[in-house]
Write a protein that holds these residues in place. Sequence first.
Motif, mmCIF file in Angstrom:
data_model
loop_
_atom_site.group_PDB
_atom_site.id
_atom_site.type_symbol
_atom_site.label_atom_id
_atom_site.label_comp_id
_atom_site.label_asym_id
_atom_site.label_seq_id
_atom_site.Cartn_x
_atom_site.Cartn_y
_atom_site.Cartn_z
ATOM 1 N N LYS A 144 0.837 -1.202 0.000
ATOM 2 C CA LYS A 144 0.000 0.000 0.000
ATOM 3 C C LYS A 144 0.868 1.247 0.000
ATOM 4 O O LYS A 144 0.581 2.212 -0.723
ATOM 5 N N ARG A 147 2.210 1.821 -3.466
ATOM 6 C CA ARG A 147 1.175 2.353 -4.372
ATOM 7 C C ARG A 147 0.955 3.836 -4.109
ATOM 8 O O ARG A 147 0.843 4.630 -5.055
ATOM 9 N N GLU A 148 0.888 4.216 -2.837
ATOM 10 C CA GLU A 148 0.683 5.626 -2.483
ATOM 11 C C GLU A 148 1.873 6.467 -2.924
ATOM 12 O O GLU A 148 1.700 7.584 -3.427
ATOM 13 N N TRP A 149 3.084 5.944 -2.710
ATOM 14 C CA TRP A 149 4.290 6.671 -3.097
ATOM 15 C C TRP A 149 4.322 6.878 -4.608
ATOM 16 O O TRP A 149 4.640 7.964 -5.089
ATOM 17 N N HIS A 150 3.991 5.836 -5.358
ATOM 18 C CA HIS A 150 4.005 5.949 -6.820
ATOM 19 C C HIS A 150 2.939 6.931 -7.295
ATOM 20 O O HIS A 150 3.179 7.725 -8.212
ATOM 21 N N LYS A 151 1.762 6.892 -6.676
ATOM 22 C CA LYS A 151 0.687 7.805 -7.054
ATOM 23 C C LYS A 151 1.086 9.251 -6.791
ATOM 24 O O LYS A 151 0.840 10.146 -7.591
ATOM 25 N N ARG A 152 1.735 9.462 -5.644
ATOM 26 C CA ARG A 152 2.137 10.816 -5.252
ATOM 27 C C ARG A 152 3.211 11.372 -6.170
ATOM 28 O O ARG A 152 3.253 12.562 -6.466
ATOM 29 N N ASP A 153 4.118 10.507 -6.614
ATOM 30 C CA ASP A 153 5.255 10.957 -7.402
ATOM 31 C C ASP A 153 5.165 10.563 -8.866
ATOM 32 O O ASP A 153 6.167 10.571 -9.576
ATOM 33 N N GLU A 154 3.985 10.204 -9.311
ATOM 34 C CA GLU A 154 3.827 9.757 -10.692
ATOM 35 C C GLU A 154 4.272 10.835 -11.679
ATOM 36 O O GLU A 154 3.877 11.983 -11.577
#
Length: 239
Positions: A144, A147-154
């Motif tokens: 999780k 996923r949050e890190w990737h979403k934030r830094d996409e």
Amino acid sequence: MNRLIDRFVSDRDLYFFEDDSIIQSLLAMGIPIYTPSELARSFPTFSLEYGAIYGLWSMNLTEHVMAAFLQTEQLQSFDPDIQQRILEYQVRCKRGQLYLESWFEDHLPLTSYTVTVEGQRFYLLQSRDWRSFSADVRKRWILKWLREWHKRDEGSADVAIDGADVRVPLELLNEFAGTFADRSGPNCFAAAAAMAVCRSSVQNLAQARDLIFSWLHQEPFFRLLKAHLETGAMRLSFE
């Protein structure tokens, strides 16, 4: 994955402080304190392993902020109101490993310490919490978080250095972050220079991929770094 699970929470819990009375209390307790730059120099391995996890490169820190490693028992030795002030500041300076209450909607266990800031409740993840979780919980937590890190830094990764905004294509980071060279030769100077070359122009992506497999000595490294970082908004001292 297993290595990330093992090292996701440091055995030494890192805290930041702006309140001088708390800083003086720490010194009276014999606890070393550091400025952010001293922290990076004194514990380079910690910064490398936990920089992203604790948000060390994107925190809102003033020049008066100090840092210290505290055991759980040392944190508990403060009066409850001071403990809350310490935790409140961790939230305000955007230190990592503090999670909003909504984080736990996926049947993840709550952690021991909580603090409410501006009507929002945050939970502090400590090493003792992490050790108490089952292997399944830790794996779901990590997935999780990723996923949050990737979403934030996409799309890009932002690193704050001396107030500058340094943008590197996430494609390059995803390709090489957490990997090791498959042959003898490539070193950290080459990896850092490749990021700088690519950061100055996305058109340099192919050259950055080639450069990252090179061996660079200090002089060529600083020459490349100066040429590419001084072309953008960022300025470094190359004395």
